[in-house]
Design a protein around this motif. Structure first.
Motif, PDB file in Angstrom:
ATOM      1  N   ASP A 216      -4.263 -17.208 -71.877  1.00 37.47           N
ATOM      2  CA  ASP A 216      -4.368 -18.357 -70.944  1.00 37.47           C
ATOM      3  C   ASP A 216      -5.462 -18.673 -70.005  1.00 37.47           C
ATOM      4  O   ASP A 216      -5.791 -19.487 -69.635  1.00 37.47           O
ATOM      5  CB  ASP A 216      -2.979 -18.909 -70.665  1.00 37.47           C
ATOM      6  N   GLN A 217      -5.929 -17.254 -69.295  1.00 36.64           N
ATOM      7  CA  GLN A 217      -6.548 -16.928 -68.357  1.00 36.64           C
ATOM      8  C   GLN A 217      -7.919 -16.670 -68.847  1.00 36.64           C
ATOM      9  O   GLN A 217      -8.053 -15.557 -69.381  1.00 36.64           O
ATOM     10  CB  GLN A 217      -5.975 -16.151 -67.260  1.00 36.64           C
ATOM     11  N   GLU A 218      -9.007 -17.445 -68.935  1.00 35.79           N
ATOM     12  CA  GLU A 218     -10.156 -17.214 -69.515  1.00 35.79           C
ATOM     13  C   GLU A 218     -10.826 -15.795 -69.180  1.00 35.79           C
ATOM     14  O   GLU A 218     -11.246 -15.093 -69.954  1.00 35.79           O
ATOM     15  CB  GLU A 218     -11.236 -18.277 -69.262  1.00 35.79           C
ATOM     16  N   HIS A 219     -10.699 -15.829 -67.797  1.00 33.83           N
ATOM     17  CA  HIS A 219     -11.431 -14.411 -66.867  1.00 33.83           C
ATOM     18  C   HIS A 219     -10.545 -13.277 -67.614  1.00 33.83           C
ATOM     19  O   HIS A 219     -11.420 -12.200 -67.854  1.00 33.83           O
ATOM     20  CB  HIS A 219     -11.546 -14.353 -65.632  1.00 33.83           C
ATOM     21  N   LEU A 221      -9.051 -13.037 -70.621  1.00 33.58           N
ATOM     22  CA  LEU A 221      -8.968 -13.025 -72.153  1.00 33.58           C
ATOM     23  C   LEU A 221     -10.643 -12.205 -72.067  1.00 33.58           C
ATOM     24  O   LEU A 221     -10.620 -11.418 -72.910  1.00 33.58           O
ATOM     25  CB  LEU A 221      -9.033 -14.273 -72.629  1.00 33.58           C
ATOM     26  N   LYS A 222     -11.449 -12.756 -71.394  1.00 37.35           N
ATOM     27  CA  LYS A 222     -12.838 -12.028 -71.709  1.00 37.35           C
ATOM     28  C   LYS A 222     -12.824 -10.630 -71.113  1.00 37.35           C
ATOM     29  O   LYS A 222     -13.439  -9.754 -71.867  1.00 37.35           O
ATOM     30  CB  LYS A 222     -13.975 -12.879 -70.842  1.00 37.35           C
ATOM     31  N   THR A 245      -5.074 -19.329 -79.368  1.00 38.34           N
ATOM     32  CA  THR A 245      -6.312 -18.639 -78.660  1.00 38.34           C
ATOM     33  C   THR A 245      -7.743 -19.322 -78.883  1.00 38.34           C
ATOM     34  O   THR A 245      -8.683 -18.979 -78.164  1.00 38.34           O
ATOM     35  CB  THR A 245      -6.289 -17.337 -79.534  1.00 38.34           C
ATOM     36  N   ASN A 248      -9.339 -21.321 -76.097  1.00 37.34           N
ATOM     37  CA  ASN A 248      -9.627 -20.583 -74.952  1.00 37.34           C
ATOM     38  C   ASN A 248     -11.030 -19.860 -75.213  1.00 37.34           C
ATOM     39  O   ASN A 248     -11.761 -19.555 -74.675  1.00 37.34           O
ATOM     40  CB  ASN A 248      -8.584 -19.745 -74.451  1.00 37.34           C
ATOM     41  N   LEU A 249     -10.943 -19.286 -76.597  1.00 38.69           N
ATOM     42  CA  LEU A 249     -12.075 -18.443 -76.953  1.00 38.69           C
ATOM     43  C   LEU A 249     -13.435 -19.366 -77.025  1.00 38.69           C
ATOM     44  O   LEU A 249     -14.748 -18.553 -76.666  1.00 38.69           O
ATOM     45  CB  LEU A 249     -12.021 -17.844 -78.415  1.00 38.69           C
ATOM     46  N   SER A 251     -14.410 -21.472 -74.854  1.00 39.46           N
ATOM     47  CA  SER A 251     -14.945 -21.724 -73.633  1.00 39.46           C
ATOM     48  C   SER A 251     -15.564 -20.316 -72.974  1.00 39.46           C
ATOM     49  O   SER A 251     -16.297 -20.303 -72.083  1.00 39.46           O
ATOM     50  CB  SER A 251     -13.844 -22.440 -72.636  1.00 39.46           C
ATOM     51  N   ILE A 252     -14.887 -19.363 -73.392  1.00 43.43           N
ATOM     52  CA  ILE A 252     -15.530 -18.104 -73.063  1.00 43.43           C
ATOM     53  C   ILE A 252     -16.940 -17.807 -73.493  1.00 43.43           C
ATOM     54  O   ILE A 252     -17.871 -17.159 -72.709  1.00 43.43           O
ATOM     55  CB  ILE A 252     -14.649 -16.988 -73.285  1.00 43.43           C
TER      56      ILE A 252
END
Length: 365
Positions: A216-219, A221-222, A245, A248-249, A251-252
């Motif tokens: 859920d938190q992009e940073h 997850l990256k 998932t 969110n992927l 936008s990363i």
């Protein structure tokens, strides 16, 4: 003879009910008056998340589909409860059997008990101790009103004893998901597609991630995916992407030749990949059970687990959600120094027969 209503709603449920239905059908040969209804709540309504499993696992089409998918957790719970109440009023039964820890498990258990119908919970008693997980709430509430617990481990038995449940309600039978795994293993098949043609046995990883703490938190997850890419040293990582998932992927914008993202896979294809993988990286509970029995190294990206037996006797290690702690575990897998499966009691492929025997003996008329 008794009538049982079996409830399934989400992908993990189908693996757990398939062998129970087969065991009932086998029992019907000697007890033809034994009957059951299979109710699909519709919690998972995507074809890949639900429909394919009926075909692959040879599950008969449900007698009823409640169409309870979509919406918030509260909306989904309410929708399933309303529809399941009508189902039970129209089709009375002696017992409702629920499996696992999804929204459908909770909703149908409450509905059944309010109508005065007994509830049996397959996988009763497992606990993570983490009340931030919706699944933990589902487990606790379901178990608080359950009449018969079918448990997977002595750890689950002890959890129930500590909660004050009597021994006559606790039935240590094993794991129905392992029944399915053992029955279907000869049918595992390599997925079709260019991504899968390039991989070699024990020369790739399988990854799944869907829990909020990881995706859920992009940073975050990256950072996790970057750590995984670094630690797997250039080996392909097959990543069937859960719908949650995927958003969110996007936008990363992570791009790597080694990260092979694909649509969710069928049961036979996914477990082919797990069986032949160098290692599994996951935040799912069920996959840790399958990987352990297949003796495949497994890393769990969670701070807790409700399946501690996969750590004590299986091939699973609880790493947590901090990407900086991942590297030593990946190094161990890469060096071939991972622990081996020790064997978990009653995970022998015969659990469903034990469940049906107990139910028939208990509800014999």
């Amino acid at each position: 003879m008794p009538t049982f209503t079996i409830v399934a709603g989400a992908r993990p449920n189908f693996m757990k009910i398939a062998p129970i239905i087969r065991a009932i059908q086998k029992r019907q040969q000697s007890q033809p008056n034994l009957s059951y209804r299979l109710v699909h709540t519709g919690q998972h309504y995507d074809q890949k998340m639900s429909g394919d499993f009926f075909e692959q696992l040879n599950i008969p089409q449900p007698h009823s589909n409640l169409g309870g998918g979509g919406g918030t957790q509260a909306e989904q719970t309410a929708s399933i409860m309303v529809a399941f109440e009508k189902e039970l009023l129209d089709n009375p039964c002696d017992l409702v059997l629920v499996v696992g820890d999804v929204t459908s498990t909770l909703a149908c258990s409450i509905t059944a008990k309010k109508l005065g119908i007994d509830v049996a919970h397959v996988e009763g008693g497992i606990r993570s101790g983490d009340l931030t997980m919706p699944e933990e709430i589902n487990r606790m509430v379901t178990d608080s009103i359950t009449d018969h617990f079918f448990t997977t481990s002595e750890i689950a038995n002890e959890n129930l004893r500590k909660s004050g449940f009597s021994e006559d309600k606790i039935h240590f039978v094993g794991n129905t998901m392992i029944d399915t795994l053992m029955a279907q293993m000869p049918r595992f098949r390599k997925p079709e597609g260019e991504v899968f043609e390039e991989i070699e046995p024990k020369e790739y990883f399988v990854m799944t991630m869907h829990r909020p703490a990881n995706v859920d938190q992009e940073h975050k997850l990256k950072a996790m995916i970057d750590a995984i890419l670094e630690g797997t040293q250039g080996l392909p990582i097959i990543f069937p992407v859960h719908p949650r998932t995927a958003k969110n992927l996007q936008s990363i914008g992570i791009q790597s030749e080694n990260l092979k993202m694909c649509e969710p896979l069928g049961y036979l294809e996914f477990n082919y990949l797990v069986q032949n993988a160098k290692g599994v990286i996951t935040d799912s509970g069920g996959i840790t059970e399958e990987a352990s029995v297949m003796n495949v190294p497994c890393i769990t990206l969670r701070d807790n687990t409700e399946r501690a037996e996969t750590i004590h006797l299986g091939t699973n290690e609880l790493v947590g959600t901090d990407p900086s702690k991942l590297r030593p575990f990946l190094d161990q897998i890469m060096k071939g120094e991972w622990k081996q499966y020790q064997g978990i009691p009653l995970w022998d492929g015969k659990t469903s027969g034990r469940i049906v025997d107990i139910l028939c003996n208990t509800y014999a008329s």
